[in-house]
Design a protein around this motif. Structure first.
Motif, PDB file in Angstrom:
ATOM      1  N   PRO A 159      22.802  11.381  -7.649  1.00  0.00           N
ATOM      2  CA  PRO A 159      24.253  11.518  -7.795  1.00  0.00           C
ATOM      3  C   PRO A 159      24.667  11.925  -9.215  1.00  0.00           C
ATOM      4  O   PRO A 159      25.683  12.584  -9.397  1.00  0.00           O
ATOM      5  N   TYR A 160      23.879  11.511 -10.210  1.00  0.00           N
ATOM      6  CA  TYR A 160      24.189  11.838 -11.613  1.00  0.00           C
ATOM      7  C   TYR A 160      23.042  12.698 -12.137  1.00  0.00           C
ATOM      8  O   TYR A 160      21.876  12.311 -12.004  1.00  0.00           O
ATOM      9  N   ASP A 161      23.367  13.841 -12.681  1.00  0.00           N
ATOM     10  CA  ASP A 161      22.367  14.861 -12.988  1.00  0.00           C
ATOM     11  C   ASP A 161      21.374  14.406 -14.073  1.00  0.00           C
ATOM     12  O   ASP A 161      21.779  14.146 -15.210  1.00  0.00           O
ATOM     13  N   PRO A 162      20.078  14.334 -13.735  1.00  0.00           N
ATOM     14  CA  PRO A 162      19.087  13.844 -14.710  1.00  0.00           C
ATOM     15  C   PRO A 162      19.028  14.705 -15.971  1.00  0.00           C
ATOM     16  O   PRO A 162      18.833  14.176 -17.072  1.00  0.00           O
ATOM     17  N   GLY A 163      19.215  16.008 -15.841  1.00  0.00           N
ATOM     18  CA  GLY A 163      19.177  16.891 -17.018  1.00  0.00           C
ATOM     19  C   GLY A 163      20.336  16.609 -17.966  1.00  0.00           C
ATOM     20  O   GLY A 163      20.165  16.587 -19.190  1.00  0.00           O
ATOM     21  N   LEU A 164      21.521  16.362 -17.397  1.00  0.00           N
ATOM     22  CA  LEU A 164      22.693  16.060 -18.230  1.00  0.00           C
ATOM     23  C   LEU A 164      22.531  14.698 -18.905  1.00  0.00           C
ATOM     24  O   LEU A 164      22.916  14.508 -20.065  1.00  0.00           O
ATOM     25  N   ILE A 165      21.938  13.748 -18.183  1.00  0.00           N
ATOM     26  CA  ILE A 165      21.705  12.408 -18.761  1.00  0.00           C
ATOM     27  C   ILE A 165      20.781  12.523 -19.974  1.00  0.00           C
ATOM     28  O   ILE A 165      21.049  11.956 -21.043  1.00  0.00           O
ATOM     29  N   LEU A 166      19.711  13.302 -19.809  1.00  0.00           N
ATOM     30  CA  LEU A 166      18.747  13.489 -20.898  1.00  0.00           C
ATOM     31  C   LEU A 166      19.429  14.108 -22.120  1.00  0.00           C
ATOM     32  O   LEU A 166      19.251  13.650 -23.255  1.00  0.00           O
ATOM     33  N   LYS A 167      20.217  15.145 -21.874  1.00  0.00           N
ATOM     34  CA  LYS A 167      20.943  15.812 -22.976  1.00  0.00           C
ATOM     35  C   LYS A 167      21.877  14.827 -23.679  1.00  0.00           C
ATOM     36  O   LYS A 167      21.950  14.796 -24.909  1.00  0.00           O
ATOM     37  N   ALA A 168      22.591  14.017 -22.894  1.00  0.00           N
ATOM     38  CA  ALA A 168      23.539  13.059 -23.476  1.00  0.00           C
ATOM     39  C   ALA A 168      22.793  12.038 -24.336  1.00  0.00           C
ATOM     40  O   ALA A 168      23.271  11.646 -25.404  1.00  0.00           O
ATOM     41  N   GLU A 169      21.614  11.636 -23.884  1.00  0.00           N
ATOM     42  CA  GLU A 169      20.827  10.663 -24.658  1.00  0.00           C
ATOM     43  C   GLU A 169      20.359  11.273 -25.977  1.00  0.00           C
ATOM     44  O   GLU A 169      20.353  10.611 -27.017  1.00  0.00           O
ATOM     45  N   GLU A 170      19.984  12.555 -25.927  1.00  0.00           N
ATOM     46  CA  GLU A 170      19.565  13.243 -27.155  1.00  0.00           C
ATOM     47  C   GLU A 170      20.736  13.361 -28.130  1.00  0.00           C
ATOM     48  O   GLU A 170      20.596  13.123 -29.326  1.00  0.00           O
ATOM     49  N   ILE A 171      21.900  13.725 -27.586  1.00  0.00           N
ATOM     50  CA  ILE A 171      23.103  13.858 -28.423  1.00  0.00           C
ATOM     51  C   ILE A 171      23.431  12.516 -29.074  1.00  0.00           C
ATOM     52  O   ILE A 171      23.696  12.434 -30.271  1.00  0.00           O
ATOM     53  N   ALA A 172      23.402  11.454 -28.276  1.00  0.00           N
ATOM     54  CA  ALA A 172      23.756  10.126 -28.782  1.00  0.00           C
ATOM     55  C   ALA A 172      22.785   9.701 -29.884  1.00  0.00           C
ATOM     56  O   ALA A 172      23.203   9.170 -30.919  1.00  0.00           O
ATOM     57  N   ALA A 173      21.492   9.970 -29.673  1.00  0.00           N
ATOM     58  CA  ALA A 173      20.489   9.600 -30.683  1.00  0.00           C
ATOM     59  C   ALA A 173      20.757  10.367 -31.974  1.00  0.00           C
ATOM     60  O   ALA A 173      20.733   9.804 -33.077  1.00  0.00           O
TER      61      ALA A 173
END
Ligand code: HPA
Length: 275
Positions: A160-174
Motif C-alpha cells: 500500500p505504501y511504495d517501498p521505493g518512496l519510503i527508502l528515499k524518504a529515509e535517505e532524505i531524513a538521514a
C-alpha cells in the motif's frame, strides 16, 4: 454511468477549467496542522472545495477546504488543504471524491499526511512516522459497484505504501538529520479518541499509531495503482497503565502537529524534488 462516477467527472471537469492548463503530477493531502506546507507552494492557484460541484466541505478543526495548485520542489503539485473525514458524517464515496478527482486529472503519485496517536509505547509526542502499512477498521470506500475506469474489483494491497518512496524518504531524513519512526497505522472512525483498553488492543493487533483518516484515500489511490507515500505526526501517546491522570485533547493535538510541520515539510519537499 453511476452517480458516483458522474460526480467525479463533474468535479474534475470543473477543476481542470480552474487550473489554467497546469498538469499536477503529485497529489498531496495535508492533515491536521500540516496545512503549512501549502505556504511553500509557489505561484499558487487556490480553488475552494465549495466552488466545485458536489464537493463536501471539511468541518474538522485545523482543516481548511481548498485545493492548491502550484509548484513545489520544481514539480507541479495539487495539495488538499483539509481533507474529508468519515466522522463528519459524509458517506465514503464523498470522503474519497477529492482523491478520485485528483486521479482523474492525472496525478502520478499521492502523498498523505495526518496526525495520529502513538500506540507504540516507544513513541513520543512530536515524532514523525513513515507509514509502512495499515489496518483498516472503517468501511471500505470501494464497497459498491466497481468503478472500472479507476481499477479492478479486487485490487492488490500487498504494497500500500511504495517501498521505493519510503527508502528515499529515509535517505532524505538521514541527510537532513531528522529522526523517523516507521510503523503501521490503524484507521478508526472516531470521533472519540481511544480508551486505554482500545490503545492496548491496537498495539496488540500490530498498530503503531491510530487515526481517523488517510486509509480510505490510500485504498482508492492503490485501486488505481498510484504509488503512495504517507507520514504521521505523533501528537499524543498511549499510556502503559489505565490509572494515570491524562486526557487526549484536540487543541493539544493540533499544536503538536504544528510543531512538527517544519520537519515534515522538509521531507515532503525533498521527496517531491527527487521524483
Ligand atoms: N486517536 C485517533 N486519532 C488521532 C489521535 C488519537 O489518539 N491523535 C490524533 N488523531
Amino acid at each position: 454511468m453511476t452517480d458516483t462516477l458522474r460526480a467525479i467527472h463533474a468535479a474534475s471537469d470543473a477543476l481542470v477549467e480552474r487550473m489554467g492548463g497546469r498538469k499536477p503530477q503529485i497529489g498531496i493531502v495535508l492533515g491536521s496542522g500540516l496545512g503549512m506546507l501549502a505556504d511553500q507552494i509557489e505561484n499558487p492557484i487556490v480553488i475552494p472545495y465549495s466552488e466545485l460541484p458536489g464537493f463536501p466541505v471539511s468541518t474538522a478543526i485545523g482543516h481548511k477546504g481548498n485545493f492548491i495548485v502550484g509548484t513545489l520542489g520544481g514539480k507541479c503539485v495539487i495539495a488538499m488543504q483539509g481533507r474529508i473525514h468519515y466522522y463528519e458524517g459524509y458517506p465514503m464515496h464523498l470522503v474519497v471524491l477529492p482523491i478520485r478527482v485528483m486521479i482523474r486529472i492525472g496525478i502520478q503519485y499521492l502523498f498523505v499526511s495526518n496526525a495520529a496517536g502513538g500506540t507504540n509505547l516507544s513513541f513520543h509526542v512530536g515524532d514523525l512516522m513513515i507509514i509502512r502499512d495499515h489496518i483498516n477498521l472503517i468501511p471500505n470506500p470501494l464497497i459498491g459497484p466497481n468503478l472500472d475506469e479507476f481499477g479492478p474489483r479486487f485490487p492488490d494491497m500487498t504494497r500500500p505504501y511504495d517501498p521505493g518512496l519510503i527508502l528515499k524518504a529515509e535517505e532524505i531524513a538521514a541527510w537532513e538529520g531528522i529522526s523517523l519512526q516507521k510503523g503501521v497505522y490503524v484507521a478508526v472512525t472516531g470521533p472519540c479518541y481511544e480508551t486505554p483498553a482500545e490503545y492496548r488492543y491496537f498495539r496488540n493487533i500490530g498498530a503503531d499509531a491510530v487515526g481517523m483518516s488517510t486509509v480510505p484515500e490510500v485504498i482508492v489511490a492503490r485501486h488505481s495503482s498510484i504509488p503512495v507515500f504517507g507520514m504521521s505526526v505523533i501528537t499524543d501517546v498511549a499510556h502503559a497503565t489505565d490509572d494515570e491522570d491524562y486526557v487526549t485533547d484536540g487543541e493539544a493535538i493540533v499544536e503538536a502537529a504544528n510543531a512538527a510541520a517544519d520537519r515534515m515539510t522538509v521531507i515532503f519537499k525533498r521527496l517531491v524534488e527527487q521524483l
